[in-house]
Write a protein that holds these residues in place. Structure first.
Motif, PDB file in Angstrom:
ATOM      1  N   TRP A 222       0.818  -1.213   0.000  1.00 54.88           N
ATOM      2  CA  TRP A 222       0.000   0.000   0.000  1.00 54.88           C
ATOM      3  C   TRP A 222       0.850   1.260   0.000  1.00 54.88           C
ATOM      4  O   TRP A 222       0.458   2.289  -0.557  1.00 54.88           O
ATOM      5  N   LEU A 223       2.025   1.169   0.632  1.00 53.15           N
ATOM      6  CA  LEU A 223       2.934   2.313   0.614  1.00 53.15           C
ATOM      7  C   LEU A 223       3.362   2.621  -0.822  1.00 53.15           C
ATOM      8  O   LEU A 223       3.297   3.776  -1.267  1.00 53.15           O
ATOM      9  N   TRP A 224       3.783   1.598  -1.555  1.00 55.09           N
ATOM     10  CA  TRP A 224       4.228   1.783  -2.940  1.00 55.09           C
ATOM     11  C   TRP A 224       3.080   2.243  -3.833  1.00 55.09           C
ATOM     12  O   TRP A 224       3.287   3.021  -4.759  1.00 55.09           O
ATOM     13  N   LEU A 225       1.889   1.767  -3.552  1.00 49.82           N
ATOM     14  CA  LEU A 225       0.742   2.090  -4.399  1.00 49.82           C
ATOM     15  C   LEU A 225       0.287   3.533  -4.218  1.00 49.82           C
ATOM     16  O   LEU A 225      -0.065   4.219  -5.189  1.00 49.82           O
ATOM     17  N   VAL A 226       0.305   4.006  -2.978  1.00 46.44           N
ATOM     18  CA  VAL A 226      -0.198   5.348  -2.666  1.00 46.44           C
ATOM     19  C   VAL A 226       0.891   6.412  -2.790  1.00 46.44           C
ATOM     20  O   VAL A 226       0.600   7.581  -3.085  1.00 46.44           O
ATOM     21  N   PHE A 227       2.124   6.009  -2.606  1.00 45.44           N
ATOM     22  CA  PHE A 227       3.248   6.955  -2.543  1.00 45.44           C
ATOM     23  C   PHE A 227       3.366   7.871  -3.760  1.00 45.44           C
ATOM     24  O   PHE A 227       3.503   9.096  -3.586  1.00 45.44           O
ATOM     25  N   PRO A 228       3.344   7.359  -5.010  1.00 49.05           N
ATOM     26  CA  PRO A 228       3.574   8.242  -6.167  1.00 49.05           C
ATOM     27  C   PRO A 228       2.597   9.401  -6.269  1.00 49.05           C
ATOM     28  O   PRO A 228       3.012  10.554  -6.472  1.00 49.05           O
ATOM     29  N   ILE A 229       1.309   9.116  -6.130  1.00 49.46           N
ATOM     30  CA  ILE A 229       0.313  10.187  -6.240  1.00 49.46           C
ATOM     31  C   ILE A 229       0.419  11.153  -5.061  1.00 49.46           C
ATOM     32  O   ILE A 229       0.320  12.374  -5.231  1.00 49.46           O
ATOM     33  N   THR A 230       0.669  10.610  -3.863  1.00 47.99           N
ATOM     34  CA  THR A 230       0.781  11.462  -2.675  1.00 47.99           C
ATOM     35  C   THR A 230       1.966  12.414  -2.790  1.00 47.99           C
ATOM     36  O   THR A 230       1.846  13.620  -2.534  1.00 47.99           O
ATOM     37  N   MET A 231       3.132  11.875  -3.179  1.00 51.01           N
ATOM     38  CA  MET A 231       4.319  12.713  -3.301  1.00 51.01           C
ATOM     39  C   MET A 231       4.183  13.736  -4.434  1.00 51.01           C
ATOM     40  O   MET A 231       4.614  14.882  -4.314  1.00 51.01           O
ATOM     41  N   HIS A 232       3.567  13.309  -5.522  1.00 47.88           N
ATOM     42  CA  HIS A 232       3.339  14.224  -6.649  1.00 47.88           C
ATOM     43  C   HIS A 232       2.396  15.344  -6.217  1.00 47.88           C
ATOM     44  O   HIS A 232       2.595  16.512  -6.583  1.00 47.88           O
ATOM     45  N   PHE A 233       1.394  15.001  -5.439  1.00 43.57           N
ATOM     46  CA  PHE A 233       0.443  15.992  -4.927  1.00 43.57           C
ATOM     47  C   PHE A 233       1.166  17.028  -4.055  1.00 43.57           C
ATOM     48  O   PHE A 233       0.985  18.242  -4.231  1.00 43.57           O
ATOM     49  N   ILE A 234       1.984  16.553  -3.124  1.00 39.62           N
ATOM     50  CA  ILE A 234       2.708  17.469  -2.230  1.00 39.62           C
ATOM     51  C   ILE A 234       3.683  18.333  -3.022  1.00 39.62           C
ATOM     52  O   ILE A 234       3.802  19.533  -2.785  1.00 39.62           O
ATOM     53  N   TRP A 235       4.368  17.707  -4.002  1.00 42.74           N
ATOM     54  CA  TRP A 235       5.359  18.430  -4.790  1.00 42.74           C
ATOM     55  C   TRP A 235       4.722  19.589  -5.565  1.00 42.74           C
ATOM     56  O   TRP A 235       5.315  20.657  -5.687  1.00 42.74           O
ATOM     57  N   ASN A 236       3.501  19.376  -6.069  1.00 42.82           N
ATOM     58  CA  ASN A 236       2.821  20.395  -6.876  1.00 42.82           C
ATOM     59  C   ASN A 236       1.996  21.373  -6.056  1.00 42.82           C
ATOM     60  O   ASN A 236       1.442  22.322  -6.606  1.00 42.82           O
ATOM     61  N   SER A 237       1.902  21.144  -4.762  1.00 46.59           N
ATOM     62  CA  SER A 237       1.044  21.968  -3.918  1.00 46.59           C
ATOM     63  C   SER A 237       1.828  23.101  -3.257  1.00 46.59           C
ATOM     64  O   SER A 237       3.068  23.106  -3.264  1.00 46.59           O
ATOM     65  N   PRO A 238       1.131  24.066  -2.663  1.00 41.14           N
ATOM     66  CA  PRO A 238       1.810  25.143  -1.922  1.00 41.14           C
ATOM     67  C   PRO A 238       2.638  24.626  -0.751  1.00 41.14           C
ATOM     68  O   PRO A 238       3.503  25.354  -0.241  1.00 41.14           O
ATOM     69  N   ILE A 239       2.389  23.395  -0.326  1.00 42.38           N
ATOM     70  CA  ILE A 239       3.167  22.816   0.782  1.00 42.38           C
ATOM     71  C   ILE A 239       4.646  22.776   0.418  1.00 42.38           C
ATOM     72  O   ILE A 239       5.519  22.944   1.275  1.00 42.38           O
TER      73      ILE A 239
END
Length: 271
Positions: free
Chosen positions: A214-231
């Motif tokens: 589940w870590l590998w499955l969720v990680f790409p979208i989560t990290m991409h989301f954070i990278w593109n966000s104001p965070i």
């Protein structure tokens, strides 16, 4: 019939992508000298391209994955998914604006709400299509194909950002290029690699603990989301993302190596 249809689709997408990308470059109103400077800036991207390609060649040889898969996947990722992602991001953003209305908050979070879902899905599908066409379903092939597709997408995206910078002001071309290189170590190549291996492990029912799965499955979208966000504007966030991403890649390589070793041992016992 299904294979032929998928092959035609990916070849058509590549053909459209080649025309789309070259037209964006040829439409620039630059002198010959400026064009040469722009093309020279593209060469700077080799700072991350060469090491990643070298790593893929080494592991392809180690895992007995045909090396021709690497350039095939890079070209597919670059021209088969890049232009589709551009349109997909625009359409999804328009849909969000109609649903939520235009606002400063939506504008600030637009890249995070579109690109992770559109781009990661398209790159994953491209990788899975290549694996299906080549009749390869092991995690070793998934790693090489996923990383290569992501690398192709990453290269074409970086080039598009550099071209966009040249359209605004030619003085920003080199700074933009260096900015893209700085994030290249853990960009699309690694995210698509992780996503593709995770899905292949699930589809092939590879022995993998649920936590890693589940870590590998969720990680790409989560990290991409954070990278593109104001965070990502906060201090050190991008460096933390890069470090964690590389740690996941190392973990994945270790798993694939151990899994391959177990398979060889089982074959010897069977013999």
């Amino acid at each position: 019939m299904k294979r032929n249809s998928l092959l035609f689709f990916i070849l058509l997408s590549i053909a459209i992508g080649v025309e789309y990308e070259l037209s964006s470059l040829s439409d620039l109103e630059l002198s010959t000298g400026k064009y040469l400077e722009l093309l020279s800036s593209f060469l700077l991207l080799s700072i991350y391209i060469i090491p990643i390609c070298a790593m893929l060649v080494i592991y392809a040889k180690r895992w007995k994955v045909p090396k021709y898969i690497i350039p095939l996947s890079i070209v597919s990722g670059a021209y088969g998914t890049g232009w589709l992602a551009g349109y997909g991001n625009d359409y999804l953003l328009e849909g969000l604006k109609r649903l939520l209305g235009s606002s400063k908050a939506l504008e600030a979070w637009s890249a995070a709400l579109t690109a992770p879902f559109v781009e990661e899905t398209l790159k994953l599908c491209c990788g899975l299509i290549i694996l299906y066409l080549l009749k390869r379903k092991n995690s070793q092939s998934a790693f090489v194909v996923g990383a290569s597709v992501g690398l192709g997408f990453q290269i074409i995206e970086d080039i598009s950002y550099i071209i966009e910078a040249a359209q605004d002001s030619f003085q920003t071309v080199v700074p933009k290029t260096l900015e893209r290189i700085s994030g290249g170590i853990s960009s699309h190549w690694s995210l698509t690699c992780i996503f593709t291996v995770a899905v292949i492990c699930i589809l092939s029912k590879t022995q993998l603990n649920n936590k890693s799965k589940w870590l590998w499955l969720v990680f790409p979208i989560t990290m991409h989301f954070i990278w593109n966000s104001p965070i990502n504007d906060l201090p050190l966030i991008s460096t933390v993302i890069s470090a964690v991403t590389i740690m996941i890649i190392i973990q994945m390589i270790t798993f694939i190596e151990a899994n391959q070793k177990n398979q060889h041992q089982q074959v010897r016992v069977f013999k």
